[in-house]
Design an enzyme around this catalytic site. Sequence first.
Site, mmCIF file in Angstrom:
data_model
loop_
_atom_site.group_PDB
_atom_site.id
_atom_site.type_symbol
_atom_site.label_atom_id
_atom_site.label_comp_id
_atom_site.label_asym_id
_atom_site.label_seq_id
_atom_site.Cartn_x
_atom_site.Cartn_y
_atom_site.Cartn_z
ATOM 1 N N HIS A 35 0.973 -0.802 -0.032
ATOM 2 C CA HIS A 35 -0.242 0.296 0.456
ATOM 3 C C HIS A 35 0.794 1.720 0.366
ATOM 4 O O HIS A 35 1.678 1.223 0.195
ATOM 5 C CB HIS A 35 -1.093 0.397 1.090
ATOM 6 N N HIS B 33 6.879 -6.007 11.328
ATOM 7 C CA HIS B 33 6.183 -3.807 11.194
ATOM 8 C C HIS B 33 5.339 -4.095 12.403
ATOM 9 O O HIS B 33 4.734 -2.860 13.352
ATOM 10 C CB HIS B 33 4.460 -3.548 10.864
ATOM 11 N N ASP C 127 5.718 4.957 4.919
ATOM 12 C CA ASP C 127 6.755 3.977 5.591
ATOM 13 C C ASP C 127 6.794 2.492 4.733
ATOM 14 O O ASP C 127 8.010 1.490 4.656
ATOM 15 C CB ASP C 127 6.313 3.556 6.604
ATOM 16 N N HIS C 128 6.330 2.673 3.282
ATOM 17 C CA HIS C 128 6.040 0.804 2.565
ATOM 18 C C HIS C 128 6.928 1.405 1.144
ATOM 19 O O HIS C 128 6.756 0.352 0.607
ATOM 20 C CB HIS C 128 4.798 0.528 2.648
ATOM 21 N N HIS D 64 -7.288 -3.164 6.122
ATOM 22 C CA HIS D 64 -6.627 -1.309 6.298
ATOM 23 C C HIS D 64 -7.035 -0.431 5.961
ATOM 24 O O HIS D 64 -8.225 -0.621 5.949
ATOM 25 C CB HIS D 64 -5.379 -1.912 5.134
ATOM 26 N N HIS E 79 1.332 3.684 1.801
ATOM 27 C CA HIS E 79 1.920 4.707 3.349
ATOM 28 C C HIS E 79 3.134 5.089 3.130
ATOM 29 O O HIS E 79 4.024 3.901 2.858
ATOM 30 C CB HIS E 79 1.297 4.221 4.357
ATOM 31 N N ASP F 151 -0.013 -3.782 5.888
ATOM 32 C CA ASP F 151 -0.271 -3.913 6.836
ATOM 33 C C ASP F 151 -1.826 -4.271 6.706
ATOM 34 O O ASP F 151 -2.663 -4.201 6.422
ATOM 35 C CB ASP F 151 -0.334 -1.887 7.486
#
Lengths: 301, 301
Positions: free
Chosen positions: A60, A266, A64-65, A137, A62, A208
Amino acid sequence: MKVYFLGVGGGIPSLDRTLPAIAIVHKRHILLFDCGEGTQLQLQRAKLSPQRITQIFISHLHGDHVLGLPGLLSTMAMQKRVKPVSVFGPTGIREFVEVMLNLTQAQIEFDLNINEVEKGIISQHEEYKVECLSANHNVPALTFILRMADIPGRFYPAKADKLGVFPQSLRKELVKGQAIVTPEGRRVTPDEVIGPSRPGAIIVYTGDTAPNPDLATHVKNVDLLIHDATFAEMHKEKAAEFLHSTARQAAQTAVQLEAKQLALVHISPRYASSEMHLNEATQVFPNTFAPKDLEMLHLRK
Amino acid sequence: MKVYFLGVGGGIPSLDRTLPAIAIVHKRHILLFDCGEGTQLQLQRAKLSPQRITQIFISHLHGDHVLGLPGLLSTMAMQKRVKPVSVFGPTGIREFVEVMLNLTQAQIEFDLNINEVEKGIISQHEEYKVECLSANHNVPALTFILRMADIPGRFYPAKADKLGVFPQSLRKELVKGQAIVTPEGRRVTPDEVIGPSRPGAIIVYTGDTAPNPDLATHVKNVDLLIHDATFAEMHKEKAAEFLHSTARQAAQTAVQLEAKQLALVHISPRYASSEMHLNEATQVFPNTFAPKDLEMLHLRK
């Protein structure tokens, strides 16, 4: 097959746990799952060349990914890559990659295939296929299922000798799955000289997600489940609020999927150690581990 | 004032030299110059909190100088920052930041002021000002000049005693630069009791640039020149082709700017050591150093 946990943190990186990235190495190829900021340095630490990466799966958007992806692609370009790279991710991944590479004026000269995907089989090769489904999510997010091809059954030369399978070329036909007729006129089918094939390894990377009842309807007998375990039980309300999982919930999913092994990833930077997560998960599913950054798992099957 | 060389590499990061970022710490504030991928981890290694960063200056939009910015801003947001942040950079920086934060759905709740700048004074504070001019690179790029405010002259109490400057409040007026009249009726001007002010420190960060004749017309008497030194002399054709500098060219600029110290940065990952750069530069300008990642310079003035 080797699984490198390049970054096992989430949200904010720490010196112990950097941002999500998992490299699965099969023969010369690397499949990369998620690409947080700093992934290209973690690849260097693991001595994995970016040039070996053929497919990148982003769960996804976000930050951080995904924020390590433009830098990784730029580095591939600066290293004069010519082999194509495929990127798979939810809607938005195309705009993300294209805008970033345009604004930073990266000179990409290899074929970069960006695929916005939602569900089903998204990548199919002789040796593996990758399937995805929606994760649970707070933004469009994917869970990936990597299924390695069946492992061919063993060939029994003594049986072939007895049945008069000569010359060698006839044996090759049998190995390819073709029935043959021997010089003596006997029809021989592959199952007479070859043992049963075994299913290849199955790896699930949830990305996530809060617990997702859909997952067990898609896959069982998982060899390695890599599951969101952002929170420990003491913060289970936060897990519910932000649609993440606790380590215990990850373990419950491992039970449902009849998994052989569970990796907790995570982990939120609020926890100095992963011990609490590990304790809570092993009570439900004993064969659980919490990999450290750069830990490698040799998956034999 | 402390200058942290967080990342001294260029192009592709290596384990020894990560991507460009320089943090200048003045009292509680941090000014950040460039923000390559991984800057937020380098800040952690240097024990500098992102919350102290008030202004971020991006020299240009090549990925190695800017791809750490979205992650850094996201981390500030996740840490519940409330203080505003200003970002300065060439045209395109606004689209870069806005598109990235939108696509990654970062929840920025502090004031984020993005300023596309070209030349002149771009930031003015009581204690410093920042000026920029065009660098000589293959995309729109800036060189930044940080000028600290003048250091006030010393106050001589003995002289004030002799001139009958009482009470204390009159001395405060003099320190503020106001002439006063003593109770005895004598007019006293500040220069009678206060020594001359001295110019504050000047730091120049060139960003990526080929030698730029303009620079010496903008600034002289530089305390610290932080200069692109991507290449050694053996690759001076490459430096010319890609509009970078050699270490020797950086040293020649240091001479022109009557600099006190020269720091060589943006060293290409093709060089395992910076020794060649250092040798070539010191022949022209002796007070040169090639900082390592995370090296800190205490600049006293």
